[in-house]
Design an enzyme around this catalytic site. Structure first.
Site, PDB file in Angstrom:
ATOM      1  N   CYS A   1      -3.611   8.335  -3.189  1.00 33.43           N
ATOM      2  CA  CYS A   1      -2.510   7.275  -2.463  1.00 33.43           C
ATOM      3  C   CYS A   1      -2.645   7.163  -4.361  1.00 33.43           C
ATOM      4  O   CYS A   1      -1.700   7.068  -5.642  1.00 33.43           O
ATOM      5  CB  CYS A   1      -2.448   6.353  -2.296  1.00 33.43           C
ATOM      6  SG  CYS A   1      -4.011   5.279  -2.387  1.00 33.43           S
TER       7      CYS A   1
ATOM      8  N   HIS B   1      -8.420   9.127  -2.990  1.00 32.09           N
ATOM      9  CA  HIS B   1      -7.421   8.717  -1.946  1.00 32.09           C
ATOM     10  C   HIS B   1      -6.234   9.255  -3.219  1.00 32.09           C
ATOM     11  O   HIS B   1      -5.781   9.772  -4.554  1.00 32.09           O
ATOM     12  CB  HIS B   1      -7.543   7.169  -3.366  1.00 32.09           C
ATOM     13  CG  HIS B   1      -7.982   5.655  -2.352  1.00 32.09           C
ATOM     14  ND1 HIS B   1      -8.523   5.078  -1.343  1.00 32.09           N
ATOM     15  CD2 HIS B   1      -9.388   5.486  -2.548  1.00 32.09           C
ATOM     16  CE1 HIS B   1      -9.414   4.308  -0.902  1.00 32.09           C
ATOM     17  NE2 HIS B   1     -10.198   4.745  -1.657  1.00 32.09           N
TER      18      HIS B   1
ATOM     19  N   GLN C   1     -11.074   0.824   2.045  1.00 32.02           N
ATOM     20  CA  GLN C   1     -12.195   1.922   1.284  1.00 32.02           C
ATOM     21  C   GLN C   1     -13.361   0.500   1.983  1.00 32.02           C
ATOM     22  O   GLN C   1     -14.322   1.080   2.645  1.00 32.02           O
ATOM     23  CB  GLN C   1     -12.213   2.462   0.490  1.00 32.02           C
ATOM     24  CG  GLN C   1     -13.708   3.347   0.046  1.00 32.02           C
ATOM     25  CD  GLN C   1     -14.100   3.847  -1.249  1.00 32.02           C
ATOM     26  OE1 GLN C   1     -12.793   4.502  -1.601  1.00 32.02           O
ATOM     27  NE2 GLN C   1     -14.701   4.125  -1.757  1.00 32.02           N
TER      28      GLN C   1
ATOM     29  N   CYS D   1      -5.546   5.610   4.210  1.00 31.66           N
ATOM     30  CA  CYS D   1      -5.662   3.870   3.080  1.00 31.66           C
ATOM     31  C   CYS D   1      -3.794   3.253   3.887  1.00 31.66           C
ATOM     32  O   CYS D   1      -2.731   3.644   4.665  1.00 31.66           O
ATOM     33  CB  CYS D   1      -5.268   4.040   2.359  1.00 31.66           C
ATOM     34  SG  CYS D   1      -3.902   3.223   1.362  1.00 31.66           S
ATOM     35  N   GLU D   2      -4.647   1.858   4.716  1.00 34.21           N
ATOM     36  CA  GLU D   2      -3.443   1.387   4.501  1.00 34.21           C
ATOM     37  C   GLU D   2      -1.994   0.601   4.047  1.00 34.21           C
ATOM     38  O   GLU D   2      -1.534   0.363   4.846  1.00 34.21           O
ATOM     39  CB  GLU D   2      -4.238   0.103   5.705  1.00 34.21           C
ATOM     40  CG  GLU D   2      -4.726  -1.000   5.049  1.00 34.21           C
ATOM     41  CD  GLU D   2      -5.057  -1.815   5.709  1.00 34.21           C
ATOM     42  OE1 GLU D   2      -5.729  -2.235   7.133  1.00 34.21           O
ATOM     43  OE2 GLU D   2      -5.568  -3.113   4.961  1.00 34.21           O
ATOM     44  N   HIS D   3      -2.568   0.892   3.326  1.00 35.28           N
ATOM     45  CA  HIS D   3      -1.254   0.305   1.823  1.00 35.28           C
ATOM     46  C   HIS D   3      -0.354   1.668   1.568  1.00 35.28           C
ATOM     47  O   HIS D   3       0.567   1.209   1.674  1.00 35.28           O
ATOM     48  CB  HIS D   3      -1.570  -0.019   0.112  1.00 35.28           C
ATOM     49  CG  HIS D   3      -2.847  -1.278   0.468  1.00 35.28           C
ATOM     50  ND1 HIS D   3      -3.725  -1.746  -0.215  1.00 35.28           N
ATOM     51  CD2 HIS D   3      -2.847  -2.349   2.412  1.00 35.28           C
ATOM     52  CE1 HIS D   3      -4.568  -2.850   0.105  1.00 35.28           C
ATOM     53  NE2 HIS D   3      -3.900  -3.254   0.903  1.00 35.28           N
ATOM     54  N   HIS D   4      -1.241   2.760   1.906  1.00 35.10           N
ATOM     55  CA  HIS D   4       0.610   3.611   2.074  1.00 35.10           C
ATOM     56  C   HIS D   4       0.122   5.443   2.710  1.00 35.10           C
ATOM     57  O   HIS D   4       1.555   5.624   2.858  1.00 35.10           O
ATOM     58  CB  HIS D   4      -0.693   5.048  -0.046  1.00 35.10           C
ATOM     59  CG  HIS D   4       0.160   3.423  -1.403  1.00 35.10           C
ATOM     60  ND1 HIS D   4      -1.218   3.459  -1.296  1.00 35.10           N
ATOM     61  CD2 HIS D   4       1.274   3.601  -1.734  1.00 35.10           C
ATOM     62  CE1 HIS D   4      -1.099   2.405  -2.250  1.00 35.10           C
ATOM     63  NE2 HIS D   4       0.441   2.812  -2.347  1.00 35.10           N
TER      64      HIS D   4
HETATM   65 ZN   LIG Z   1      -3.376   3.395  -0.772  1.00 30.58          ZN
END
Ligand SMILES: [Zn+2]
Length: 198
Positions: free
Chosen positions: A158, A156, A128, A87-90
């Protein structure tokens, strides 16, 4: 020459990821010199480079001519393609299964190529939704089928490890292109083929 700019060339072997990981361990309050952690920065760098190796792969290389002309116009479905992504956010993993289907026009793609296309996009920093879309667009680009459907079910880390901690919640995304978008019957056929027995 006096004014010639000095270009500092970093030795190619020198790893900044491992060095910075050592710093991160310190910031976290750890002792990067203790036995269990001594080699961790190098291991982490190796792992990180592997899970992002999809940046160095391209569609042409994967397909490598595995296109076959056919008269068949029945739906091709590849179910339960396992994938692991980040996941690119976390920068935490998300993983799951992808179901890919298409209606050929005049060409089919070697079956083993589809999981490799999934891996190419999964081994990048992802969302995703984008992963699902990129897989469908890649198949459209390669064989110009009458339609493509991709369904992606994922969990996920995260969400599972932090914040909401909903450990069993899954996320489903889908992309429908061509006849999968315009024909409800085609879409329904795909969705019923991917449905798990209750
Ligand atoms: Zn994430």
């Amino acid at each position: 020459m006096k004014n010639k700019a000095v270009v500092k060339v970093m030795p190619p072997q020198q790893s900044t990821i491992a060095a910075r990981t050592r710093e991160i361990l310190e910031i976290l309050g750890e002792d990067p010199t203790r036995e269990g952690l001594v080699k961790t920065p190098e291991r982490y760098e190796k792992a990180l480079r592997y899970i992002t190796s999809g940046y160095h792969t391209n569609l042409e290389e994967i397909v490598n001519g595995a296109l076959f002309h056919v008269k068949c116009d029945e739906m091709v479905v590849i179910k339960d393609i396992e994938f692991f992504s980040t996941c690119e956010h976390h920068l935490l993993p998300f993983f799951g299964k992808m179901h890919v289907a298409y209606l050929p026009k005049d060409k089919v793609l070697g079956l083993s190529k589809i999981p490799r296309i999934v891996d190419m996009f999964a081994r990048r920093l992802q969302l995703q939704e984008r992963l699902t879309q990129q897989v469908s667009e890649a198949i459209e680009e390669v064989i110009s089928p009458r339609g493509v459907g991709v369904l992606c079910e994922a969990q996920h880390f995260c969400m599972m490890m932090r914040g909401v901690e909903k450990q069993h919640s899954g996320t489903v995304t889908s992309t429908m292109l061509g006849s999968f978008r315009t024909h409800k019957a085609t879409r329904d056929e795909f969705l019923s083929l991917t449905r798990r027995p209750a």
